[in-house]
Design a protein around this motif. Structure first.
Motif, PDB file in Angstrom:
ATOM      1  N   LYS A  35    -132.854  34.621  62.301  1.00  0.00           N
ATOM      2  CA  LYS A  35    -131.605  34.746  63.034  1.00  0.00           C
ATOM      3  C   LYS A  35    -131.886  34.644  64.534  1.00  0.00           C
ATOM      4  N   TRP A  80    -136.054  41.077  55.804  1.00  0.00           N
ATOM      5  CA  TRP A  80    -135.075  40.162  55.207  1.00  0.00           C
ATOM      6  C   TRP A  80    -133.758  40.185  55.979  1.00  0.00           C
ATOM      7  N   GLU A  81    -133.397  41.357  56.549  1.00  0.00           N
ATOM      8  CA  GLU A  81    -132.126  41.481  57.279  1.00  0.00           C
ATOM      9  C   GLU A  81    -132.105  40.613  58.539  1.00  0.00           C
ATOM     10  N   GLN A  82    -133.259  40.207  58.999  1.00  0.00           N
ATOM     11  CA  GLN A  82    -133.350  39.390  60.210  1.00  0.00           C
ATOM     12  C   GLN A  82    -133.478  37.902  59.899  1.00  0.00           C
ATOM     13  N   ASP A 127    -131.914  34.380  57.626  1.00  0.00           N
ATOM     14  CA  ASP A 127    -130.663  33.792  57.163  1.00  0.00           C
ATOM     15  C   ASP A 127    -130.972  32.447  56.499  1.00  0.00           C
ATOM     16  N   TYR A 128    -130.527  32.282  55.267  1.00  0.00           N
ATOM     17  CA  TYR A 128    -130.796  31.032  54.548  1.00  0.00           C
ATOM     18  C   TYR A 128    -129.882  29.887  55.001  1.00  0.00           C
ATOM     19  N   ASN A 129    -128.846  30.181  55.750  1.00  0.00           N
ATOM     20  CA  ASN A 129    -127.844  29.153  56.068  1.00  0.00           C
ATOM     21  C   ASN A 129    -127.990  28.525  57.446  1.00  0.00           C
ATOM     22  N   ASN A 130    -128.365  29.322  58.442  1.00  0.00           N
ATOM     23  CA  ASN A 130    -128.367  28.800  59.802  1.00  0.00           C
ATOM     24  C   ASN A 130    -129.630  29.215  60.553  1.00  0.00           C
ATOM     25  N   PRO A 187    -136.009  30.755  54.342  1.00  0.00           N
ATOM     26  CA  PRO A 187    -134.961  31.269  55.229  1.00  0.00           C
ATOM     27  C   PRO A 187    -135.273  31.002  56.702  1.00  0.00           C
TER      28      PRO A 187
END
Length: 206
Positions: free
Chosen positions: A54, A17-19, A21-24, A51
């Motif tokens: 990244k 999950w840390e890798q 990003d829901y935004n970009n 998501p």
């Protein structure tokens, strides 16, 4: 027929999950946690919220989902959720890959219609077979090799289409009813707050 004879399988990534990003981002990632709790059986790539990977975590090689591809969650603490599956639709203009603890399958021989596989792999007959072979202690898991031991019914394409259309309509009705229920809960909460507040609650705060 054997699931291993129906589907071809592709490699997946192991991004956490840390890798994500829901935004970009450019490429979306289907994490197994979303299969368990988050997305419906028929994942609409144009609408359902997934998501992005990244930029610094982008894998070197990957296989994008095509219309009608399926993904299975290969691990769960509950045998009932091992091999829980989704089918991806409306992904022509979307770039999506299969992520951590998933198995990505594709019917390259086109023996099934869009919408049939997701529901067929959600059937009790399929999961009874999976429960028999799922391995583990605290966490149960399967691999693509296990699909050599699992069978699925393949009726005519006309019959598949009828089945898929019916179940899609039912899912849409369920989603609509769930939204109505949530809206009514909010309305009830607001009414209760107005009706049962004490005089002290009504006094303006200084």
């Amino acid at each position: 027929m054997k699931v291993s004879e129906l589907l071809d399988f592709y490699s997946t990534n192991s991004l956490s999950w840390e890798q994500l990003d829901y935004n970009n981002g450019k490429i979306k990632n289907l994490h197994y946690g979303l299969i368990h709790k988050g997305v419906p059986t028929m994942v609409d790539a144009a609408c359902d919220y997934l998501p992005y990977i990244k930029e610094e975590s982008m894998p070197k090689s990957f296989t994008l989902f095509k219309e009608g591809d399926v993904a299975f969650a290969d691990a769960s603490e509950d045998t009932n959720d091992v091999a829980k599956a989704i089918e991806v639709v409306n992904c022509d203009n979307q770039q999506i890959v299969s992520g951590l603890h998933t198995i990505h399958g594709r019917d390259n021989s086109e023996q099934t219609v869009i919408g049939y596989k997701g529901y067929a792999f959600a059937s009790d007959s399929f999961h009874k077979q999976i429960r028999r072979i799922a391995q583990g202690t605290k966490v149960f898991s399967i691999s693509a090799r296990n699909f050599d031991e699992v069978y699925i019914g393949i009726p005519s394409k006309e019959e598949q289409t009828k089945i898929a259309k019916l179940l899609i309509v039912i899912d849409e009705r369920i989603a609509t009813q769930n939204k109505i229920i949530e809206d009514l809960k909010k309305l009830k909460s607001a009414i209760c707050e107005k009706l049962f507040c004490t005089p002290k609650d009504k006094q303006p705060k200084v």
